[in-house]
Design an enzyme around this catalytic site. Structure first.
Site, PDB file in Angstrom:
ATOM      1  N   TYR A   1       1.536  12.601   4.893  1.00  0.00           N
ATOM      2  CA  TYR A   1       2.097  11.349   4.423  1.00  0.00           C
ATOM      3  C   TYR A   1       2.108  10.316   5.560  1.00  0.00           C
ATOM      4  CZ  TYR A   1       5.144   7.622   3.521  1.00  0.00           C
ATOM      5  OH  TYR A   1       5.605   6.339   3.435  1.00  0.00           O
TER       6      TYR A   1
ATOM      7  N   HIS B   1       9.494  11.948   3.264  1.00  0.00           N
ATOM      8  CA  HIS B   1       8.854  11.912   1.944  1.00  0.00           C
ATOM      9  C   HIS B   1       9.223  13.133   1.095  1.00  0.00           C
ATOM     10  CE1 HIS B   1       5.646   9.280   0.005  1.00  0.00           C
ATOM     11  NE2 HIS B   1       6.527   8.490   0.569  1.00  0.00           N
TER      12      HIS B   1
ATOM     13  N   GLU C   1      12.326  -2.845   4.992  1.00  0.00           N
ATOM     14  CA  GLU C   1      11.031  -2.270   5.385  1.00  0.00           C
ATOM     15  C   GLU C   1       9.959  -3.352   5.257  1.00  0.00           C
ATOM     16  OE1 GLU C   1       9.643   0.830   2.783  1.00  0.00           O
ATOM     17  OE2 GLU C   1       8.303   1.650   4.304  1.00  0.00           O
TER      18      GLU C   1
ATOM     19  N   ASP D   1      10.155   8.871   7.905  1.00  0.00           N
ATOM     20  CA  ASP D   1      10.149   9.150   6.463  1.00  0.00           C
ATOM     21  C   ASP D   1       9.622  10.569   6.224  1.00  0.00           C
ATOM     22  OD1 ASP D   1       9.968   9.119   3.732  1.00  0.00           O
ATOM     23  OD2 ASP D   1       8.852   7.234   3.596  1.00  0.00           O
TER      24      ASP D   1
ATOM     25  N   ARG E   1      17.987   2.641  -0.462  1.00  0.00           N
ATOM     26  CA  ARG E   1      16.691   1.963  -0.320  1.00  0.00           C
ATOM     27  C   ARG E   1      16.108   1.471  -1.642  1.00  0.00           C
ATOM     28  NH1 ARG E   1      13.271   1.868   3.103  1.00  0.00           N
ATOM     29  NH2 ARG E   1      11.725   3.058   1.928  1.00  0.00           N
TER      30      ARG E   1
ATOM     31  N   ARG F   1       9.241   2.435  12.250  1.00  0.00           N
ATOM     32  CA  ARG F   1       9.139   3.760  11.621  1.00  0.00           C
ATOM     33  C   ARG F   1       7.974   4.499  12.263  1.00  0.00           C
ATOM     34  NH1 ARG F   1       7.208   5.172   5.457  1.00  0.00           N
ATOM     35  NH2 ARG F   1       5.182   5.209   6.488  1.00  0.00           N
TER      36      ARG F   1
ATOM     37  N   HIS G   1       5.842  -0.293  10.451  1.00  0.00           N
ATOM     38  CA  HIS G   1       5.295   1.074  10.461  1.00  0.00           C
ATOM     39  C   HIS G   1       4.345   1.305  11.631  1.00  0.00           C
ATOM     40  CE1 HIS G   1       5.568   1.935   5.834  1.00  0.00           C
ATOM     41  NE2 HIS G   1       6.700   1.480   6.328  1.00  0.00           N
TER      42      HIS G   1
ATOM     43  N   GLU H   1      14.654   9.180   6.552  1.00  0.00           N
ATOM     44  CA  GLU H   1      14.465   8.757   5.158  1.00  0.00           C
ATOM     45  C   GLU H   1      13.953   9.892   4.286  1.00  0.00           C
ATOM     46  OE1 GLU H   1      11.761   5.445   4.934  1.00  0.00           O
ATOM     47  OE2 GLU H   1      11.311   5.905   2.840  1.00  0.00           O
TER      48      GLU H   1
ATOM     49  N   ASN I   1       3.354   2.143  -8.881  1.00  0.00           N
ATOM     50  CA  ASN I   1       2.150   2.642  -8.212  1.00  0.00           C
ATOM     51  C   ASN I   1       1.533   3.826  -8.969  1.00  0.00           C
ATOM     52  OD1 ASN I   1       0.279   2.779  -6.176  1.00  0.00           O
ATOM     53  ND2 ASN I   1       1.745   3.268  -4.540  1.00  0.00           N
TER      54      ASN I   1
ATOM     55  N   TRP J   1       4.659  15.045  -2.523  1.00  0.00           N
ATOM     56  CA  TRP J   1       3.808  14.301  -1.594  1.00  0.00           C
ATOM     57  C   TRP J   1       4.639  13.311  -0.808  1.00  0.00           C
ATOM     58  CZ3 TRP J   1       2.602   8.947  -1.500  1.00  0.00           C
ATOM     59  CH2 TRP J   1       1.768   8.599  -0.403  1.00  0.00           C
TER      60      TRP J   1
ATOM     61  N   GLU K   1      14.115   4.865  -2.686  1.00  0.00           N
ATOM     62  CA  GLU K   1      13.002   4.000  -3.098  1.00  0.00           C
ATOM     63  C   GLU K   1      12.492   4.308  -4.501  1.00  0.00           C
ATOM     64  OE1 GLU K   1      10.380   5.026   0.218  1.00  0.00           O
ATOM     65  OE2 GLU K   1       8.974   5.866  -1.229  1.00  0.00           O
TER      66      GLU K   1
ATOM     67  N   ASP L   1       2.806  -1.290  -2.049  1.00  0.00           N
ATOM     68  CA  ASP L   1       2.811  -1.460  -3.510  1.00  0.00           C
ATOM     69  C   ASP L   1       3.896  -2.429  -3.981  1.00  0.00           C
ATOM     70  OD1 ASP L   1       4.196   0.894  -2.466  1.00  0.00           O
ATOM     71  OD2 ASP L   1       4.822   1.327  -4.513  1.00  0.00           O
TER      72      ASP L   1
ATOM     73  N   HIS M   1      13.125  -0.790  -0.007  1.00  0.00           N
ATOM     74  CA  HIS M   1      11.744  -0.312   0.115  1.00  0.00           C
ATOM     75  C   HIS M   1      10.804  -1.512   0.263  1.00  0.00           C
ATOM     76  CE1 HIS M   1       8.399   2.217  -2.047  1.00  0.00           C
ATOM     77  NE2 HIS M   1       8.346   2.369  -0.747  1.00  0.00           N
TER      78      HIS M   1
HETATM   79  O1  KDG Z   1       4.309   4.191  -4.009  1.00  0.00           O
HETATM   80  C1  KDG Z   1       4.670   5.065  -2.992  1.00  0.00           C
HETATM   81  C2  KDG Z   1       4.851   4.340  -1.678  1.00  0.00           C
HETATM   82  O2  KDG Z   1       5.519   3.136  -1.834  1.00  0.00           O
HETATM   83  C3  KDG Z   1       5.595   5.193  -0.706  1.00  0.00           C
HETATM   84  O3  KDG Z   1       4.791   6.288  -0.403  1.00  0.00           O
HETATM   85  C4  KDG Z   1       5.929   4.468   0.572  1.00  0.00           C
HETATM   86  O4  KDG Z   1       7.601   6.084   1.135  1.00  0.00           O
HETATM   87  C5  KDG Z   1       7.130   4.972   1.272  1.00  0.00           C
HETATM   88  C6  KDG Z   1       7.818   4.055   2.182  1.00  0.00           C
HETATM   89  O5  KDG Z   1       8.905   4.401   2.620  1.00  0.00           O
HETATM   90  O6  KDG Z   1       7.283   2.993   2.464  1.00  0.00           O
HETATM   91 MG    MG Z   2       9.652   6.170   1.864  1.00  0.00          MG
END
Ligand code: KDG
Ligand code: MG
Length: 411
Positions: A165, A220, A347, A218, A291, A153, A128, A244, A43, A411, A270, A324, A320
């Site tokens: 996020y 992040h 997921e 998540d 993941r 999630r 999600h 996560e 991505n 991020w 991921e 993407d 994951h």
């Molecule tokens: O490319 C980044 C995304 O795949 C990510 O932000 C998604 O964290 C993510 C998730 O758990 O789906």
């Molecule tokens: Mg994630």
């Protein structure tokens, strides 16, 4: 060489397309006409993988026997000298998955049969639910539960922050699916505001849905280990399936601190590319779910290796599955998930959209929150190059995050 079919690799094609979002797709064609496909999407860095495949990997594959998956994997891993790394491993992954696809087609068997056969009926997923408010997130969760999902999630915007996020500030689109962001958008972050608002989301979710539904969240990678430990403790009463990416773990030892303080199960992986990125996390039993995705961690061969290692330490796989990850990746992970004795959960954000459906075809179906894999030989997924040509690559970036004083953050 197969006794009956000439599996010499004669053509390797790399296609970068944007059917709704960017994907890097690899197609390997053998002399006998059987082909396999793989996903190499990284991505926001799609052209780096495409050029690595085109310029450096493709010439080394021509003339090789497509049956020799392990040797080709080792050749691209050890032979490159520059081991590991997201670009290298995504390219190895795409080749690996395409070769498993070919092997299945030659054998006339779905890939899960080649791995050892089914360990379960279907692959349980989590979906999600996102929202600008807790109520909005829970409304979205309720709709998913009504569709049959048993695990959700939950992400909600943090009051006082514009866009976080999982939730966009402009409210226009799901966070990942913008067809193009020509420069990285910026989003603010405040750990204090987040920590002050997150518990209510899970408290209200349990009040509304009861205890049977599995919930995840998540982070992040935005917390420090001790903050993550506090969050884990705070969320213990709400019994998460997992928390996560609480902390980025280039330093795997960080997870010891979280583990020492909370019984909330932990998931990560991921962005990992090899078993080396998670070896200590797994062998010290600091995490509960790993993941890693087939697309980013060396394909079916790479993730199978991680899964087998993880099984020794009671760690389950939870691959994951964000937007993407292409339908090719979903298919590869569905086959792995059907087989892996230590499969946990997959997921799931949908197999794509109306546009990507014109480019990718597959025999996966979703029923009651589970992915059912068809019995087509190979992966059961295909890619229409002509249809893809109508959707050319558009440069696009993930957002970046800054603290309110401007400091760059995860991020
Ligand atoms: O490319 C980044 C995304 O795949 C990510 O932000 C998604 O964290 C993510 C998730 O758990 O789906
Ligand atoms: Mg994630």
């Amino acid at each position: 060489m197969s006794k009956t079919k000439d599996l010499t690799i004669k053509d390797v094609r790399v296609i970068v397309s944007s059917p709704g979002r960017n994907f890097v797709t690899l197609k390997i064609v053998t002399e006998c006409g059987i082909h396999g496909i793989g996903d190499a999407t990284v991505n926001g860095r799609e052209m780096a993988v495409a050029s690595y495949l085109q310029e450096h990997v493709a010439p080394c594959l021509i003339g090789r026997n497509a049956h020799e998956i392990e040797d080709i994997w080792q050749y691209l891993y050890k032979g490159v000298y520059w081991r590991k790394g997201p670009i290298n491993m995504a390219c190895i992954a795409a080749v690996d998955v395409a070769l498993w696809d070919i092997k299945g087609k030659v054998a006339g068997l779905p890939v899960y049969e080649l791995l050892g056969g089914k360990s379960r009926r279907a692959v349980t997923t989590y979906a999600h639910a996102n929202g600008e408010t807790i109520e909005g997130t829970l409304d979205s969760a309720e709709a998913l539960i009504a569709q049959g999902f048993k695990a959700i999630r939950l992400q909600t915007a943090v009051p006082g922050l514009e866009g976080t996020y999982g939730v966009l500030g402009d409210k226009k689109d799901y966070y990942e699916q913008q067809s193009s962001r020509p420069l990285p958008p910026e989003q603010p972050w405040s750990t204090r505001k987040y920590m002050n608002s997150i518990e209510a989301l899970f408290r209200e979710a349990r009040d509304r849905f009861g205890d049977d539904i599995a919930l995840t969240h998540d982070v992040h990678s935005r917390l420090t280990p001790i903050e993550a430990a506090r969050l884990g403790k705070m969320l213990e009463p709400y019994d998460l399936l997992f928390l996560e990416d609480a902390v980025a773990a280039e330093n795997q030892d960080s997870y010891r601190i979280i583990r020492d303080h909370t019984t909330t199960p932990l998931a990560i992986g991921e962005i990992y590319n090899t078993i080396w990125d998670c070896k200590e996390l797994i062998q010290n039993q600091w995490i509960d779910y790993i993941r890693t995705a087939t697309t980013h961690a060396g394909g079916i061969t790479g993730v199978r290796r991680i899964a087998d290692f993880a099984a020794l330490f009671h760690v389950r796989i939870a691959p994951h599955g964000a937007p993407d990850l292409s339908p090719i990746c979903y298919a590869a992970q569905a086959h792995l998930g059907l087989w892996a004795p230590n499969f946990g959960i997959q997921e799931f954000v949908g197999f794509g959209n109306e546009v990507s459906d014109t480019v990718f075809s597959h025999d996966l179906t979703l029923k009651d929150g589970m992915i059912h894999v068809g019995d087509s030989p190979g992966l059961g997924v295909d890619f229409d190059e002509e249809a893809a040509a109508a959707h050319p690559y558009k440069r696009s970036y993930l957002p970046v995050s800054r603290l309110e004083d401007g400091t760059l953050w995860s991020w």
